[in-house]
Motif scaffolding. Structure first.
Motif, PDB file in Angstrom:
ATOM      1  N   ASP A 100       0.853  -1.189   0.000  1.00 39.62           N
ATOM      2  CA  ASP A 100       0.000   0.000   0.000  1.00 39.62           C
ATOM      3  C   ASP A 100       0.887   1.236   0.000  1.00 39.62           C
ATOM      4  O   ASP A 100       1.533   1.554   1.000  1.00 39.62           O
ATOM      5  CB  ASP A 100      -0.902  -0.011   1.248  1.00 39.62           C
ATOM      6  N   PRO A 101       0.929   1.947  -1.127  1.00 43.72           N
ATOM      7  CA  PRO A 101       1.813   3.117  -1.234  1.00 43.72           C
ATOM      8  C   PRO A 101       1.477   4.179  -0.195  1.00 43.72           C
ATOM      9  O   PRO A 101       2.334   4.991   0.163  1.00 43.72           O
ATOM     10  CB  PRO A 101       1.517   3.648  -2.642  1.00 43.72           C
ATOM     11  N   LYS A 102       0.238   4.154   0.276  1.00 42.70           N
ATOM     12  CA  LYS A 102      -0.150   5.134   1.296  1.00 42.70           C
ATOM     13  C   LYS A 102       0.144   4.612   2.698  1.00 42.70           C
ATOM     14  O   LYS A 102      -0.093   5.326   3.686  1.00 42.70           O
ATOM     15  CB  LYS A 102      -1.649   5.462   1.151  1.00 42.70           C
ATOM     16  N   GLY A 103       0.641   3.389   2.818  1.00 42.08           N
ATOM     17  CA  GLY A 103       0.965   2.796   4.116  1.00 42.08           C
ATOM     18  C   GLY A 103       2.251   3.368   4.679  1.00 42.08           C
ATOM     19  O   GLY A 103       2.902   4.203   4.049  1.00 42.08           O
ATOM     20  N   PRO A 104       2.648   2.867   5.851  1.00 40.37           N
ATOM     21  CA  PRO A 104       3.802   3.452   6.547  1.00 40.37           C
ATOM     22  C   PRO A 104       5.152   2.944   6.042  1.00 40.37           C
ATOM     23  O   PRO A 104       6.182   3.525   6.386  1.00 40.37           O
ATOM     24  CB  PRO A 104       3.580   3.003   7.994  1.00 40.37           C
ATOM     25  N   LEU A 105       5.146   1.888   5.245  1.00 41.50           N
ATOM     26  CA  LEU A 105       6.409   1.253   4.875  1.00 41.50           C
ATOM     27  C   LEU A 105       6.905   1.674   3.499  1.00 41.50           C
ATOM     28  O   LEU A 105       6.144   1.698   2.530  1.00 41.50           O
ATOM     29  CB  LEU A 105       6.250  -0.264   4.881  1.00 41.50           C
ATOM     30  N   SER A 106       8.189   1.949   3.419  1.00 36.67           N
ATOM     31  CA  SER A 106       8.805   2.237   2.123  1.00 36.67           C
ATOM     32  C   SER A 106       9.386   0.943   1.560  1.00 36.67           C
ATOM     33  O   SER A 106       9.642  -0.002   2.292  1.00 36.67           O
ATOM     34  CB  SER A 106       9.923   3.260   2.301  1.00 36.67           C
ATOM     35  N   PRO A 107       9.597   0.910   0.263  1.00 39.79           N
ATOM     36  CA  PRO A 107      10.243  -0.260  -0.339  1.00 39.79           C
ATOM     37  C   PRO A 107      11.585  -0.571   0.306  1.00 39.79           C
ATOM     38  O   PRO A 107      11.936  -1.746   0.499  1.00 39.79           O
ATOM     39  CB  PRO A 107      10.421   0.159  -1.803  1.00 39.79           C
ATOM     40  N   ASP A 108      12.337   0.459   0.656  1.00 33.50           N
ATOM     41  CA  ASP A 108      13.637   0.230   1.294  1.00 33.50           C
ATOM     42  C   ASP A 108      13.480  -0.455   2.653  1.00 33.50           C
ATOM     43  O   ASP A 108      14.270  -1.319   3.024  1.00 33.50           O
ATOM     44  CB  ASP A 108      14.390   1.552   1.453  1.00 33.50           C
ATOM     45  N   GLU A 109      12.453  -0.044   3.394  1.00 35.11           N
ATOM     46  CA  GLU A 109      12.238  -0.667   4.705  1.00 35.11           C
ATOM     47  C   GLU A 109      11.836  -2.128   4.565  1.00 35.11           C
ATOM     48  O   GLU A 109      12.240  -2.983   5.363  1.00 35.11           O
ATOM     49  CB  GLU A 109      11.169   0.121   5.479  1.00 35.11           C
ATOM     50  N   ILE A 110      11.045  -2.422   3.547  1.00 38.78           N
ATOM     51  CA  ILE A 110      10.665  -3.819   3.311  1.00 38.78           C
ATOM     52  C   ILE A 110      11.895  -4.644   2.948  1.00 38.78           C
ATOM     53  O   ILE A 110      12.086  -5.757   3.440  1.00 38.78           O
ATOM     54  CB  ILE A 110       9.595  -3.895   2.206  1.00 38.78           C
ATOM     55  N   THR A 111      12.738  -4.071   2.099  1.00 46.59           N
ATOM     56  CA  THR A 111      13.971  -4.763   1.741  1.00 46.59           C
ATOM     57  C   THR A 111      14.826  -5.016   2.978  1.00 46.59           C
ATOM     58  O   THR A 111      15.436  -6.083   3.126  1.00 46.59           O
ATOM     59  CB  THR A 111      14.787  -3.941   0.718  1.00 46.59           C
ATOM     60  N   ASP A 112      14.874  -4.029   3.862  1.00 42.58           N
ATOM     61  CA  ASP A 112      15.676  -4.200   5.080  1.00 42.58           C
ATOM     62  C   ASP A 112      15.113  -5.307   5.978  1.00 42.58           C
ATOM     63  O   ASP A 112      15.881  -6.066   6.576  1.00 42.58           O
ATOM     64  CB  ASP A 112      15.741  -2.873   5.847  1.00 42.58           C
ATOM     65  N   GLU A 113      13.795  -5.391   6.077  1.00 47.59           N
ATOM     66  CA  GLU A 113      13.197  -6.494   6.841  1.00 47.59           C
ATOM     67  C   GLU A 113      13.634  -7.839   6.251  1.00 47.59           C
ATOM     68  O   GLU A 113      13.997  -8.766   6.972  1.00 47.59           O
ATOM     69  CB  GLU A 113      11.661  -6.416   6.810  1.00 47.59           C
ATOM     70  N   LEU A 114      13.588  -7.903   4.927  1.00 53.60           N
ATOM     71  CA  LEU A 114      13.966  -9.155   4.270  1.00 53.60           C
ATOM     72  C   LEU A 114      15.438  -9.480   4.510  1.00 53.60           C
ATOM     73  O   LEU A 114      15.799 -10.627   4.807  1.00 53.60           O
ATOM     74  CB  LEU A 114      13.687  -9.057   2.767  1.00 53.60           C
ATOM     75  N   MET A 115      16.293  -8.467   4.413  1.00 55.19           N
ATOM     76  CA  MET A 115      17.717  -8.704   4.671  1.00 55.19           C
ATOM     77  C   MET A 115      17.940  -9.086   6.130  1.00 55.19           C
ATOM     78  O   MET A 115      18.845  -9.866   6.437  1.00 55.19           O
ATOM     79  CB  MET A 115      18.533  -7.451   4.308  1.00 55.19           C
ATOM     80  N   GLY A 116      17.120  -8.548   7.000  1.00 54.99           N
ATOM     81  CA  GLY A 116      17.205  -8.925   8.412  1.00 54.99           C
ATOM     82  C   GLY A 116      16.915 -10.401   8.612  1.00 54.99           C
ATOM     83  O   GLY A 116      17.630 -11.101   9.346  1.00 54.99           O
ATOM     84  N   ILE A 117      15.861 -10.873   7.981  1.00 56.17           N
ATOM     85  CA  ILE A 117      15.546 -12.304   8.053  1.00 56.17           C
ATOM     86  C   ILE A 117      16.704 -13.117   7.505  1.00 56.17           C
ATOM     87  O   ILE A 117      17.136 -14.106   8.084  1.00 56.17           O
ATOM     88  CB  ILE A 117      14.273 -12.625   7.237  1.00 56.17           C
ATOM     89  N   LEU A 118      17.214 -12.660   6.359  1.00 55.81           N
ATOM     90  CA  LEU A 118      18.245 -13.406   5.659  1.00 55.81           C
ATOM     91  C   LEU A 118      19.540 -13.469   6.466  1.00 55.81           C
ATOM     92  O   LEU A 118      20.260 -14.467   6.432  1.00 55.81           O
ATOM     93  CB  LEU A 118      18.504 -12.729   4.303  1.00 55.81           C
ATOM     94  N   THR A 119      19.849 -12.404   7.174  1.00 55.65           N
ATOM     95  CA  THR A 119      21.119 -12.398   7.907  1.00 55.65           C
ATOM     96  C   THR A 119      20.997 -13.024   9.295  1.00 55.65           C
ATOM     97  O   THR A 119      21.867 -13.780   9.715  1.00 55.65           O
ATOM     98  CB  THR A 119      21.662 -10.963   8.067  1.00 55.65           C
ATOM     99  N   LYS A 120      19.877 -12.745   9.975  1.00 52.93           N
ATOM    100  CA  LYS A 120      19.800 -13.203  11.369  1.00 52.93           C
ATOM    101  C   LYS A 120      18.700 -14.215  11.640  1.00 52.93           C
ATOM    102  O   LYS A 120      18.679 -14.837  12.705  1.00 52.93           O
ATOM    103  CB  LYS A 120      19.530 -11.992  12.292  1.00 52.93           C
TER     104      LYS A 120
END
Lengths: 204, 204
Positions: free
Chosen positions: B180-200
């Motif tokens: 949702d483009p009007k939601g609180p999350l940016s694409p970069d933040e979503i990517t960071d969540e994914l990298m977080g899962i991937l790393t830790k």
DNA sequence: GTCTATAGTTAGATAGAC
DNA sequence: GTCTATCTAACTATAGAC
């Protein structure tokens, strides 16, 4: 409570049987060729009936699609809940999450879930809203397991649980796009890889 | 090397401009309404041209779809490679992977990538094979970064790198279905969540 | 290059016989 | 309940004027 098409004694009418057969073949055709490519005539032919006869059972093509989607989300839900129950209520939420994700993936691969979800946007608004609610209920099953794991202190902090849930379910839903049934990997093995990432990550 | 529709001096003909405009509006319409719902007439209307005139530029409706897909995969590739280059060749493969995934996600969200991929199966076999090759080349970019990380000893063992790559890219591709483009999350933040899962991972 | 007009096809849906 | 026959509308694609 009495379902339309069933007599008071619970006997199944001929109409009920034909309707069920139509939903069955329509489901298969929608999965195999995509919802847009499948005509009423094709559904009729696959059900060994004439095209005009369809309209005794459904008032429009969209009604057929609606019935197919309705059955789809209900069945997926049933299978996921059964898998969770089988894992046992006193098992770790992570064990149950793994069971739920595996059931979700198996259903996805059998029924090409993603095309089901994509078809929703082509429905009239009222039907679409209803189905999006059903999808939300379905997603809530997984969200609940994650939350329980969190409450029991099994998870690290610092991540957005709902984003993680959507990323994880998206990863599995997308498996249908690349999965090769003749390949070396089983759905269970794919689920295990995903749980591996989720528990340990892949970085040293 | 001279592209059709361009003169030897590199000037752009009127035909080339119209063709480009048609591809542009077709891309938008295919994204918004799904490839099956968009008719030649609709593309024509959106491009402020009559339906018949389309056939001066394209020999069939499928030709338009082909052109749209072709441009899509090329553009995504360009943006991902640019993001990788910007991160610098001597940066960690994981930093470059993060940049590549973020670029992939942004392109996906801007162009509704997933519908692009789903349209491929409806193409005639030869075109489909060609595009699947392009998709494989695209995927190879990400596979290469993972392999480099592996070679540099940054990753734990015991996982199937190609399955992980497909799960990760699937998770991001599917974001277009719930973002949702009007939601609180940016694409970069979503990517960071994914990298977080991937790393830790997310488990303690 | 783009138009208008239209051919040829196929879709969803209906009507009435049986 | 299902069939046959058919209506109406919409589609892709073509032809020829400009």
């Amino acid at each position: 409570m009495q379902t339309e098409g069933q007599t008071a004694e619970g006997r199944i009418t001929k109409a009920e049987r034909t309707r069920a057969r139509l939903i069955e073949v329509a489901t298969r055709l929608f999965q195999e060729h995509g919802t847009a490519e499948v005509t009423v005539r094709r559904i009729a032919a696959a059900a060994k009936i004439e095209a005009g006869s369809i309209y005794y059972h459904f008032s429009s093509r969209d009604e057929i699609l609606r019935a197919v989607l309705e059955r789809g989300v209900g069945d997926a839900r049933d299978e996921v809940l059964a898998a969770i129950a089988e894992a046992g209520a006193d098992s770790s939420p992570l064990v149950r999450l793994r069971a739920a994700l595996a059931a979700h993936l198996k259903y996805t691969l059998r029924h090409h879930f993603s095309s089901r979800l994509k078809a929703i946007r082509h429905l009239p608004k009222r039907l679409r809203d209803h189905h999006m609610q059903q999808e939300r209920d379905y997603a809530a099953i997984f969200a609940g397991l994650l939350r329980e794991a969190q409450r029991k202190g099994l998870l690290r902090g610092g991540f957005d649980a709902s984003v993680v849930r959507m990323l994880v379910m998206g990863a599995l839903t997308w498996v249908a796009e690349w999965y090769d049934p003749k390949g070396p990997l089983s759905p269970d093995e794919i689920t295990d890889e995903l749980m591996g990432i989720l528990t340990k990550g892949i970085v040293k």
